[in-house]
Write a protein that holds these residues in place. Structure first.
Motif: not given
Length: 1119
Positions: A551-552, A555, A601, A604, A606, A609, A750
């Motif tokens: 996830t990080e 981003y 994503f 992760g 997510m 996103e 989140n």
């Protein structure tokens, strides 16, 4: 030459097809130059080129070559060289022509060295690399050189000088020939070749000390009468690839230099017939010295040899520096490249490993200083003086010399730093006076500083010296005062971040490397250095991916993608990673980045996103590039993400507040608080162990209160860690709408920037029988610099606020959370009948049979007495809210018990019956004191079937007034009136068709009221008198205020709710705590009540009233 020679295959014959790059006419074969006519070539040269036609005249033609015009020879350079080497190869069984061929070769090399033809140097280099193929040339050249040098002293110096001038290229032919021979014959005769080289250099030694008549070579060098010194030095460099021990030759050169004093150097310099020849000599000497310094000829532990070599090199460099100043500094004679070579040589000499005394032991350091001194200080002072001698020429070395000067100033020698750092200000001033800015200097020093510090140079002392010296210089010049101070602040800020980054970059735990990387990329973003910003973005991404922080990592890549446009413009910033080679436009790179981001994503979990990125790509495929095939693919990926949101288990992460207190921490951590996002299913104990591993000497603070000045100012390391709860911002698009929990739960954990922690404390006189009356809550809210998750798993806290919650307000929050939890459990079981019953059993039994804390009776004792109302008349409204929440808990319990009775097994039937008996007594008491709250069944809806807009954040949806039942087409009837005629309703949920209705139709059902459900975004406030009078529902919109229960605080919970959880809905709940034992009202692992629990059973944090934290042992979960 004697001896039998093997005849090598004519490799050169296969390379004749290539066109000659330097002649207008294609070259002929080694002996077949029939296309060359007399008009194009002189008679003597033509006779040599066509030597095969008249072999009897070969010796004479070789001698006549010396009389041919140099231009003719240069014009047909390749043909002439081919002819010479073909003569040598085809007559390898005799030595008749060896000397003549060698003399001819020396003559040709001498022509190329002449100023008139010096631009043909590259042509000769290309010939050696690409066309030369005489595999036996290496056999006779050393012998003839030896013969030539041995006879040298008896003859005039001129032939010897020509030989030495040609020596560099002669040895290039030797090395190339030996390589070709070794390739052809698999390395044969290596020992013989090395012996021939040794004989040659021994003959040189003999020549230098020759006692014969006339001046020896050494004496001629001293008197400046012979200029073969640099050629001898170049031999060492060219023989090095073929001979494994070049140190002997460097030692010879150092011995020569050691015999020369200042007068010898002066005589040697004056002996050059012209200024260009002197410049060539200095150029070659600087390059040679720099190469030898970089190659480290001797092992590092040969300290004496290294120091002797450096001492002689230093003397020579300083002598040549004086020559530069005298002869190459004036406007008419200034040579930029020569001065540039000097500065690079001097810096390379100063920064070489063998002179870094701090790397030696104290004893060895003292010995070196006593015998040789610190040569770095000497050469540093010379560099400084030479820089200031440049005068107005300095601007020509900016920004080129910024990097070498920076490298010199970073050497950890205090006096050297003090004397050389001012050069930076001189550079700034020089550029500022010409351009009114020093932007080129600033850009270069920022760029170089990054690579130098990352490579291990620089320290805190350098940062302080740089700041103090440059600030002092800037303040003495008013025109540079402000701009200079800003520059110094910029550089010291970068130095601080780079030093922090270097300190942790090699740690096994990369957590703090990530923090330092983010500090650096944010710095470069602020000063608009995009190339460096992108460089550190990819370093951060690689760190995240290595730790599976997908996830990080997504981003992080998104920050680069946002810099790009959907256009065909070329990529201007340097590209990183695997995308670089084939992606030429910004559109191509952005698309590739987006696809990788989507993958990260997805890994992760997510998916929300990833859907945003998919939508942006779909818009491009559909409306910009019209690639419907790619549009189809991206829409299918998007559809799968929607499906995963609803069907795939996704546990909510825990969040932890971590404070680093004490002066022992690095500056980027010191006395700061961070909010960390935990990993899936990570216990606080495991998180703390991971947190403390880089700081084995750190002490963990047991209290959750802010530390005192004694701790923050101490030289030690103290770490404070406790669980915090995310504070969700109100989502207007979800308000009063029926949204599945799988969707809303994502936003509860989140995109969060506020987090809260509650600590109970006593206030007022203590009541030993009921501690609720004096139990206050101190709630601390932390605001982070950026929302989580983001490019890091943690962010620094930028602001903190603390509020106090009264015992009555805390009781209201507790009851609201309890009711919310009941609704959530009911909704889960109605949507999925296969869920285990244990969590529901524990929840209901803890409320209807509160054996430990006495249920809400403690609230009645604490707050419902007339004496309390008299003392706190302002709490009248809150008391009514609490009573109404107690009353509304009854129908929720009724529905929960109904579901429990339907699913309970025969083994647990006695337990269920006991629970029903307790509920009957509880309901009777509540309805008699606080009135009846009833809901009307929507009837006829089968289990698992959803009505329009089925659920809200708590899993249940309030109906709209006048809404008709989808099954019956009739208006839903209002709730049954209470004996006092009151109509009240709360929530709805479809009742299973197969379930028999409860008595009096009490259930968690749809009603006619439009009041919002009890959930995390809307708190319920009821106004009106007690039961028997009409009451109205008043929705109060607010951010979800996390209660003390969900923040790990342990204080009495009279509502009787216990922490209940399950792992993937298959985990058995823990047993009820023993009587008298305090219970935490959080879910295990920090999940607040009222959520759909989808995490394993973790130990709940206990916070004692004094603020200390501990984790009690809890029974393990079983599937």
């Amino acid at each position: 030459m004697t001896g039998t020679r093997p005849v090598a295959a004519p490799v050169w014959a296969h390379q004749r097809g290539a066109p000659c790059p330097w002649a207008g006419t294609p070259p002929g074969s080694g002996g077949g130059t029939g296309h060359l006519g007399v008009g194009a070539v002189g008679v003597n040269l033509l006779g040599l080129l066509k030597w095969r036609s008249k072999p009897s005249l070969l010796a004479g033609n070789l001698q006549k070559l010396m009389n041919v015009d140099g231009g003719e020879v240069i014009k047909f350079l390749q043909d002439t060289l081919d002819a010479l080497f073909s003569i040598m190869m085809e007559n390898s069984d005799t030595d008749v022509y060896d000397t003549l061929v060698f003399d001819a070769l020396v003559f040709i090399v001498g022509l190329v060295a002449d100023k008139k033809f010096q631009h043909f140097n590259t042509v000769l280099e290309a010939y050696i690399r690409q066309h030369f193929s005489a595999t036996l040339a290496y056999k006779w050249v050393p012998t003839d050189l030896s013969a030539d040098t041995v006879r040298g002293p008896r003859e005039p110096c001129e032939p010897l000088m020509r030989t030495f001038k040609a020596l560099e290229y002669v040895f290039k032919f030797i090395v190339r020939s030996r390589h070709l021979f070794a390739q052809l014959y698999e390395g044969k005769e290596t020992a013989e070749f090395q012996r021939s080289l040794q004989r040659f250099f021994l003959s040189l030694n003999q020549l230098m000390k020759s006692p014969l008549e006339g001046p020896t070579l050494l004496s001629q060098v001293r008197r400046g009468r012979c200029c073969g010194g640099t050629q001898l030095w170049h031999v060492a460099g060219w023989v090095a690839p073929a001979v494994p021990v070049p140190g002997h030759y460097v030692a010879c050169m150092a011995a020569i230099l050691s015999q020369m004093d200042k007068d010898h150097y002066s005589s040697y310099i004056r002996a050059f017939p012209s200024r260009p020849e002197l410049m060539d000599f200095l150029m070659e000497t600087f390059i040679l010295f720099k190469d030898l310094i970089g190659k480290t000829v001797y092992p590092s532990d040969w300290v004496v040899m290294n120091m002797v070599q450096n001492r002689e090199f230093l003397r020579a460099i300083n002598q040549f520096a004086a020559t530069l100043t005298e002869m190459f500094l004036s406007n008419s004679s200034f040579e930029l490249q020569l001065w540039n070579n000097y500065f690079h040589l001097a810096v390379a000499f100063l920064t070489q490993d063998s002179l870094q005394l701090e790397n030696f032991s104290q004893a060895k350091r003292n010995s070196i200083l006593a015998k040789y001194g610190d040569m770095r200080a000497v050469i540093g002072a010379s560099i400084r003086d030479m820089w200031y001698n440049l005068g107005h020429r300095k601007i020509e070395f900016i920004p080129g010399m910024v990097g070498p000067i920076l490298e010199m100033t970073l050497v950890p020698e205090l006096e050297l730093r003090k004397s050389t750092i001012p050069i930076f200000f001189d550079m700034m001033l020089c550029e500022y006076q010409l351009t009114s800015s020093f932007s080129r200097f600033e850009d270069e020093i920022l760029r170089k500083l990054d690579s130098e510090v990352e490579g291990g140079r620089g320290d805190e002392q350098y940062k302080q010296l740089f700041e103090s010296i440059l600030l002092s210089c800037c303040r003495r010049h008013p025109e540079l005062a402000k701009a200079g101070e800003n520059f110094v602040e910029l550089v010291t800020g970068l130095l601080e971040r780079l030093l922090d980054y270097r300190a942790v970059m090699n740690d096994e735990n990369k957590t703090y490397s990530m923090s330092c990387t983010v500090n650096l990329l944010n710095f470069y973003k602020e000063i608009d250095r995009q190339a460096m910003y992108i460089r550190y973005l990819y370093k951060l991404k690689d760190l995240h991916v290595s730790y599976e922080n997908y996830t990080e990592g997504a981003y992080t890549l998104l920050l680069h993608a946002r810099l790009l446009k959907w256009s065909e413009e070329a990529n201007t910033a340097p590209m990183q990673g695997l995308h670089s080679p084939s992606l030429h436009t910004q559109r191509q790179l952005k698309e590739a980045l987006y696809n990788q981001i989507i993958d990260y994503f997805d890994k992760g979990k997510m998916w929300e996103e990833a859907i945003h990125i998919c939508k942006e790509l779909a818009e491009q495929y559909e409306s910009e590039v019209f690639d419907y095939e790619m549009l189809s693919d991206i829409l299918q990926r998007e559809a799968k993400f929607y499906e995963k949101i609803l069907k795939v288990l996704r546990p909510s992460p825990d969040y932890f507040a971590v404070g680093y207190y004490g002066q022992g921490f690095p500056t980027f951590l010191r006395n700061k608080v961070f909010i960390y996002r935990g990993k899936e299913y990570e216990r606080r104990e495991d998180f703390e162990m991971r947190l403390l591993s880089p700081f084995p000497n750190a002490e963990k603070l047991k209290s959750t209160s802010p530390p005192s000045q004694d701790i923050t100012g101490s030289p030690g390391q103290y770490i404070q860690c406790f669980t915090v709860q995310p504070v969700e911002e109100a989502k207007l698009r979800f308000k009063d709408r029926s949204i599945p929990e799988q969707i809303t739960n994502f936003y509860k954990a989140n995109h969060i920037q506020k987090f809260s922690y509650s600590r109970p404390f006593k206030k007022g006189p203590k009541d030993p029988d009921n501690e609720f009356a004096t139990m206050w809550i101190e709630r601390t809210t932390f605001v982070t610099a950026y929302p989580l998750p983001g490019i890091l798993r943690w962010f620094v806290v930028t602001s903190t606020t603390t509020t106090s919650i009264s015992p009555l307000e805390n009781a209201i929050e507790t009851m609201m959370k309890t009711n919310e939890k009941i609704m959530s459990e009911i909704n889960r079981h109605q949507n999925d009948p296969s869920l285990p019953i244990n969590p529901l059993s524990m929840l209901l039994n803890g409320i209807v049979d509160p054996a430990v804390m006495g249920g809400f009776a403690k609230y009645e004792t604490a707050f419902f007495q007339d004496s309390y109302l008299q003392e706190h008349p302002e709490d009248k409204g809150n008391i009514e809210k609490l009573k109404d929440l107690i009353a509304w808990q009854t129908p929720l319990l009724a529905e929960g018990i109904r579901i429990h009775g339907r699913k309970v097994t025969e083994d647990l039937r006695p337990f269920h019956e006991r629970m029903e008996q307790c509920f009957v007594q509880l309901r009777a008491k509540v309805e008699s004191q606080y009135g009846v709250r009833e809901m009307v069944s929507a009837g006829g809806m089968s289990a698992g079937r959803r009505s329009r807009g089925h659920t809200n954040a708590a899993g249940l949806r309030p109906p709209h007034r006048g809404e008709r039942s989808r099954d019956t087409g009739l208006l839903r009837p209002p709730a049954r009136p209470t004996p006092a005629g009151c109509r009240r309703a709360l929530l709805e949920t479809p009742a299973p068709r197969r379930a028999a209705p409860l008595s009096r139709q009490r259930s968690v059902l749809q009603t006619e009221t439009a009041a919002p459900a009890l959930h995390c975004e809307t708190a319920l406030s009821l106004k009106g008198p007690r039961a028997g009078a009409g009451a109205e529902l008043e929705p109060r919109t607010a951010g979800r205020a996390a209660t003390a229960e969900e923040e790990g605080a342990t204080f009495p919970d009279p509502a009787g709710s216990l922490p209940v959880t399950d792992r993937e809905h298959h985990c058995t709940a823990r047993a009820a705590p023993e009587k008298g034992r305090k219970r935490s009202a959080t879910r295990a692992g920090g999940e607040p009540m009222g959520r759909d629990f989808q995490a394993p059973f973790f130990a709940a944090e206990q916070i004692a009233p004094n603020g200390s934290s501990k984790s009690p042992r809890l029974p393990p979960c079983s599937r």
